[in-house]
Write a protein that holds these residues in place. Structure first.
Motif, PDB file in Angstrom:
ATOM      1  N   ALA A 121       0.936  -1.232   0.192  1.00 15.66           N
ATOM      2  CA  ALA A 121      -0.022  -0.122   0.013  1.00 15.66           C
ATOM      3  C   ALA A 121       0.950   1.175  -0.023  1.00 15.66           C
ATOM      4  CB  ALA A 121      -0.888   0.120   1.145  1.00 15.66           C
ATOM      5  N   LYS A 122       2.331   1.119  -0.061  1.00  8.96           N
ATOM      6  CA  LYS A 122       3.223   2.164  -0.108  1.00  8.96           C
ATOM      7  C   LYS A 122       2.831   3.016   1.397  1.00  8.96           C
ATOM      8  CE  LYS A 122       3.381   2.712  -5.021  1.00  8.96           C
ATOM      9  NZ  LYS A 122       3.517   3.498  -6.336  1.00  8.96           N
ATOM     10  N   ALA A 123       2.481   2.456   2.201  1.00  9.14           N
ATOM     11  CA  ALA A 123       2.274   3.073   3.621  1.00  9.14           C
ATOM     12  C   ALA A 123       3.670   2.953   4.439  1.00  9.14           C
ATOM     13  CB  ALA A 123       1.061   2.415   4.254  1.00  9.14           C
ATOM     14  N   TRP A 124       4.103   4.325   4.746  1.00  8.66           N
ATOM     15  CA  TRP A 124       5.145   4.279   5.879  1.00  8.66           C
ATOM     16  C   TRP A 124       4.455   3.965   7.217  1.00  8.66           C
ATOM     17  CZ3 TRP A 124      10.442   4.401   5.032  1.00  8.66           C
ATOM     18  CH2 TRP A 124      11.298   4.999   5.841  1.00  8.66           C
ATOM     19  N   GLU A 125       4.407   2.903   7.654  1.00  8.57           N
ATOM     20  CA  GLU A 125       3.738   2.809   9.083  1.00  8.57           C
ATOM     21  C   GLU A 125       4.740   2.297  10.076  1.00  8.57           C
ATOM     22  OE1 GLU A 125       0.499   3.741  10.370  1.00  8.57           O
ATOM     23  OE2 GLU A 125       1.961   2.970  11.772  1.00  8.57           O
ATOM     24  N   ARG A 126       5.034   3.038  11.019  1.00  7.24           N
ATOM     25  CA  ARG A 126       6.135   2.639  11.939  1.00  7.24           C
ATOM     26  C   ARG A 126       5.474   2.204  13.359  1.00  7.24           C
ATOM     27  NH1 ARG A 126      10.644   6.333  13.202  1.00  7.24           N
ATOM     28  NH2 ARG A 126      12.036   4.594  13.142  1.00  7.24           N
ATOM     29  N   LYS A 127       4.015   2.357  13.373  1.00  3.55           N
ATOM     30  CA  LYS A 127       3.678   1.999  14.624  1.00  3.55           C
ATOM     31  C   LYS A 127       2.985   0.325  14.488  1.00  3.55           C
ATOM     32  CE  LYS A 127       2.306   6.293  16.717  1.00  3.55           C
ATOM     33  NZ  LYS A 127       2.740   7.054  15.755  1.00  3.55           N
ATOM     34  N   LEU A 128       4.089  -0.540  14.556  1.00  3.43           N
ATOM     35  CA  LEU A 128       3.787  -1.894  14.437  1.00  3.43           C
ATOM     36  C   LEU A 128       4.190  -2.291  15.766  1.00  3.43           C
ATOM     37  CD1 LEU A 128       4.662  -3.091  10.901  1.00  3.43           C
ATOM     38  CD2 LEU A 128       2.460  -3.183  11.730  1.00  3.43           C
ATOM     39  N   PRO A 129       3.399  -3.283  16.379  1.00  2.00           N
ATOM     40  CA  PRO A 129       3.754  -3.676  17.595  1.00  2.00           C
ATOM     41  C   PRO A 129       4.674  -4.970  17.503  1.00  2.00           C
ATOM     42  CG  PRO A 129       1.522  -4.851  17.187  1.00  2.00           C
ATOM     43  CD  PRO A 129       2.072  -3.889  15.995  1.00  2.00           C
ATOM     44  N   MET A 130       5.840  -4.643  17.059  1.00  2.00           N
ATOM     45  CA  MET A 130       6.912  -5.555  16.821  1.00  2.00           C
ATOM     46  C   MET A 130       7.458  -6.115  18.244  1.00  2.00           C
ATOM     47  SD  MET A 130       8.804  -5.031  13.322  1.00  2.00           S
ATOM     48  CE  MET A 130      10.332  -4.684  13.892  1.00  2.00           C
ATOM     49  N   GLY A 131       7.776  -7.215  18.136  1.00  2.00           N
ATOM     50  CA  GLY A 131       8.330  -7.834  19.389  1.00  2.00           C
ATOM     51  C   GLY A 131       9.658  -8.601  19.238  1.00  2.00           C
ATOM     52  N   GLU A 132      10.137  -9.533  19.898  1.00  8.70           N
ATOM     53  CA  GLU A 132      11.522  -9.951  19.885  1.00  8.70           C
ATOM     54  C   GLU A 132      11.424 -11.523  20.257  1.00  8.70           C
ATOM     55  OE1 GLU A 132      14.175  -7.721  22.362  1.00  8.70           O
ATOM     56  OE2 GLU A 132      13.669  -5.961  21.346  1.00  8.70           O
ATOM     57  N   LEU A 133      12.319 -12.446  19.908  1.00  8.71           N
ATOM     58  CA  LEU A 133      12.239 -13.630  20.477  1.00  8.71           C
ATOM     59  C   LEU A 133      13.099 -13.433  21.729  1.00  8.71           C
ATOM     60  CD1 LEU A 133      13.413 -15.672  17.419  1.00  8.71           C
ATOM     61  CD2 LEU A 133      11.272 -15.273  18.149  1.00  8.71           C
ATOM     62  N   TYR A 134      14.030 -12.695  22.181  1.00  6.71           N
ATOM     63  CA  TYR A 134      14.939 -12.426  23.135  1.00  6.71           C
ATOM     64  C   TYR A 134      14.055 -12.667  24.384  1.00  6.71           C
ATOM     65  CZ  TYR A 134      18.045 -10.252  26.445  1.00  6.71           C
ATOM     66  OH  TYR A 134      19.014 -10.130  27.452  1.00  6.71           O
ATOM     67  N   GLY A 135      14.284 -13.485  25.230  1.00  9.81           N
ATOM     68  CA  GLY A 135      13.654 -13.646  26.558  1.00  9.81           C
ATOM     69  C   GLY A 135      12.301 -14.476  26.461  1.00  9.81           C
TER      70      GLY A 135
ATOM     71  N   PRO B 256       9.987   9.969   5.460  1.00  6.18           N
ATOM     72  CA  PRO B 256       9.465   8.823   5.127  1.00  6.18           C
ATOM     73  C   PRO B 256       9.859   8.735   3.558  1.00  6.18           C
ATOM     74  CG  PRO B 256       7.686   9.953   6.112  1.00  6.18           C
ATOM     75  CD  PRO B 256       9.007  10.791   6.222  1.00  6.18           C
ATOM     76  N   LEU B 257       9.985   7.438   3.056  1.00  4.07           N
ATOM     77  CA  LEU B 257      10.239   7.163   1.728  1.00  4.07           C
ATOM     78  C   LEU B 257       8.968   7.498   0.925  1.00  4.07           C
ATOM     79  CD1 LEU B 257      12.078   5.873  -0.380  1.00  4.07           C
ATOM     80  CD2 LEU B 257      10.642   3.710  -0.383  1.00  4.07           C
ATOM     81  N   LYS B 258       9.071   8.706  -0.050  1.00  9.06           N
ATOM     82  CA  LYS B 258       8.119   9.258  -0.743  1.00  9.06           C
ATOM     83  C   LYS B 258       7.213   8.075  -1.600  1.00  9.06           C
ATOM     84  CE  LYS B 258       9.641  13.732  -1.985  1.00  9.06           C
ATOM     85  NZ  LYS B 258      10.899  14.115  -2.721  1.00  9.06           N
ATOM     86  N   GLU B 259       6.021   8.231  -1.583  1.00 11.21           N
ATOM     87  CA  GLU B 259       5.040   7.379  -2.331  1.00 11.21           C
ATOM     88  C   GLU B 259       5.450   7.135  -3.947  1.00 11.21           C
ATOM     89  OE1 GLU B 259       0.848   8.004  -0.930  1.00 11.21           O
ATOM     90  OE2 GLU B 259       0.547   6.895  -2.716  1.00 11.21           O
ATOM     91  N   SER B 260       6.091   8.272  -4.301  1.00 14.45           N
ATOM     92  CA  SER B 260       6.333   8.102  -5.959  1.00 14.45           C
ATOM     93  C   SER B 260       7.838   7.224  -5.992  1.00 14.45           C
ATOM     94  CB  SER B 260       6.545   9.625  -6.510  1.00 14.45           C
ATOM     95  OG  SER B 260       7.285  10.372  -5.604  1.00 14.45           O
ATOM     96  N   HIS B 261       8.335   6.926  -4.995  1.00 14.08           N
ATOM     97  CA  HIS B 261       9.672   6.506  -5.055  1.00 14.08           C
ATOM     98  C   HIS B 261       9.654   5.119  -5.622  1.00 14.08           C
ATOM     99  CE1 HIS B 261      13.690   5.303  -4.225  1.00 14.08           C
ATOM    100  NE2 HIS B 261      14.017   6.454  -3.933  1.00 14.08           N
ATOM    101  N   PRO B 262      10.584   4.875  -6.808  1.00 10.56           N
ATOM    102  CA  PRO B 262      10.544   3.408  -7.446  1.00 10.56           C
ATOM    103  C   PRO B 262      10.796   2.243  -6.439  1.00 10.56           C
ATOM    104  CG  PRO B 262      12.502   4.609  -8.252  1.00 10.56           C
ATOM    105  CD  PRO B 262      11.458   5.764  -7.311  1.00 10.56           C
ATOM    106  N   PHE B 263      11.542   2.425  -5.409  1.00 10.65           N
ATOM    107  CA  PHE B 263      11.877   1.336  -4.517  1.00 10.65           C
ATOM    108  C   PHE B 263      10.409   0.627  -3.843  1.00 10.65           C
ATOM    109  CE2 PHE B 263      15.933   3.204  -2.447  1.00 10.65           C
ATOM    110  CZ  PHE B 263      16.582   2.691  -3.584  1.00 10.65           C
ATOM    111  N   TRP B 264       9.272   1.247  -3.977  1.00 10.60           N
ATOM    112  CA  TRP B 264       8.390   0.717  -3.333  1.00 10.60           C
ATOM    113  C   TRP B 264       7.682  -0.334  -4.365  1.00 10.60           C
ATOM    114  CZ3 TRP B 264       6.422   1.438   1.194  1.00 10.60           C
ATOM    115  CH2 TRP B 264       6.530   2.568   2.001  1.00 10.60           C
TER     116      TRP B 264
END
Lengths: 314, 314
Positions: A121-135, B256-264
């Motif tokens: 979706a070309k969405a720059w979304e950094r709010k993901l509840p990422m976890g770790e294996l650590y622990g 954030p990486l622009k929506e128009s960037h080819p990497f996406w």
């Protein structure tokens, strides 16, 4: 000496074997061919193409090399009566299967599917509840060679590892060991439950609804053992009721999994096609064991790898 | 003693800190508030909201705790002139970033995207060219704490690890070390090239077209360091011409990486939103360092963790 293989390896692998054994006549032909089979002294197979009838007819057959670890479809009774040596490739699965398992665990905690969906979706979304294996705590049902390798890698990730086996005997890389009778004491601690159990009378339907009741609701089940670990209907209900967070299933009651099976479409189920042990290294590693055993056979030696005990079936 | 945090942690984390320091007055307010800032003796920040002007105005400010490792946007000159202590959370990134990196490597060899695409199509497809990490060669550009942790895990997977650093000094878990002058000798061996390089004059555009010429065409680049490791146009051409197999990019020239960037949209690029270090453990781990340093501050001790040398900028 005639060797027939119902497995067709890549040309380069065939050449490699032929070069190492110039005195032997090899026939590589995909799928079982009765004429070739009846003429062979040694037979290479994935172990799914033999019948009792064929075994009794094969006068010249001395040794069957099964390039698999699962032997459910081998006619052992007939092999035993005919005194045929059976060997397999037990042991070559642990590396790919352990890597696959850790990969699925990382896919889960690193939210890889959400990352991919966002990327599409070309969405720059950094709010993901990422976890770790650590622990985290890993419970391994059926800790043997494969489960031990999973545990070894898990320790590198600083996980707590708990193994379950029949004897309660200590296992390398397992911080604690429980038996099939008392594992429920520790089930509520597990973040990941990995089953590497084979299919035996003892392990069939090993997990039932009461097990899912005591699992964490954030727990993840990864089944790379056998599909009859838990009844489909029990697992489906547990997942629908969110008793656990996710099931990564590589093995099933019936394979291939039918298109109509609900697992395919469930949000909290990931289906993979019994593929955890299959990598480009599978046949090369199997052939290494075969070559070792063929040298032994030719020398009439006694150092065979992975001889199957026909009474136990493994 | 007044502490102002422009970071707003979850309620439970705030309570935890307040309970440990009942004698201190805490203000948690997301984003910079000038009045709160000018009244504070200690300031908690991600390091992206300060200006020279603010530093010169803040008479009471003695210590800035930056809850980040990247300090590119900190007005060091002003902090130095004002004699303000600056500390950061260097070191807490290595676990999540190393797990993320191994996760991407496993995603690649285990063909997880193809597995997922097949699952969505309900296709039981076992003929995937799955690989293994086992035996592969990993080249780590900028092997420090984070790269070392990647190498440690890679060794558990029986990979060969090669590190590149400025000094050529040995690094734990690296089988071999090369410098920024001679790393090209070993580049053709690498199956995975992971960059953890920070952005400095030396590392800007470190990789150029000639590097991609000598990489394996099956090589995988994973960049979790800084986005200016290679010019976008150079990387795009290398990927279009299939000089390497895939790039997993977590950092970019412009974020954030622009929506128009080819990497996406490129088939052989995976974009993730500068997320490799972000897990649920990030703030708790950062606050552990902060609490340690606050105890030191209160005792007027000398055991601060991660004091920044203003001249070097790290």
């Amino acid at each position: 000496m005639k060797i027939y293989s119902s497995i067709l390896p890549a040309e380069a692998l065939q050449e490699d074997v032929k070069k190492e054994f110039p005195q032997v006549s090899f026939e590589f032909h995909k799928g079982i061919n009765e004429e070739l089979f009846l003429n062979a002294e040694i037979f290479l197979t994935y172990g799914e193409d033999l019948t009792e009838e064929l075994i009794y007819k094969a006068d010249k057959l001395k040794w069957i090399m099964v390039m698999s670890a699962g032997l459910d479809r081998m006619p052992f009774e007939a092999c035993k009566k005919r005194g045929i040596l059976v060997t397999n490739v037990r042991g070559i699965h642990k590396i790919p299967m352990a890597e696959f398992t850790i990969g699925m665990m990382l896919q889960h905690v690193k939210q890889m599917r959400s990352l991919w969906t966002n990327e599409q979706a070309k969405a720059w979304e950094r709010k993901l509840p990422m976890g770790e294996l650590y622990g985290k705590t890993l419970l391994i049902l059926g800790i043997g060679a494969i489960g031990g390798e999973v545990a070894r890698l898990a320790k590198a990730f600083n996980m707590k590892t708990i193994g379950v086996n029949r004897s309660g005997r200590e296992a390398e890389w397992a911080d604690e060991i429980y038996t099939m009778d008392n594992y429920r004491e520790v089930m509520p601690e597990a973040d990941f439950i990995v089953s590497v159990m084979p299919s035996t009378n003892e392990t069939k339907h090993f997990l039932d609804a009461s097990d899912f009741e005591i699992m964490k609701d954030t727990a993840v089940l990864i089944n790379i053992g056998r599909g009859d670990l838990v009844k489909d209907e029990v697992l489906i209900v547990a997942l629908q009721e969110k008793k656990i967070a996710h099931a990564y299933l590589d093995v099933f009651y019936e394979e291939p999994l039918k298109e109509s099976h609900p697992f395919w479409m469930m949000e909290n189920v990931t289906v993979t096609p019994h593929i955890s042990s299959l990598t480009k290294n599978y046949l090369p590693r199997s052939l290494e064991i075969f070559k070792h055993n063929l040298h032994t056979y030719i020398k009439k030696g006694s150092g065979y790898l992975n001889v199957i005990d026909m009474d136990r079936g493994y």
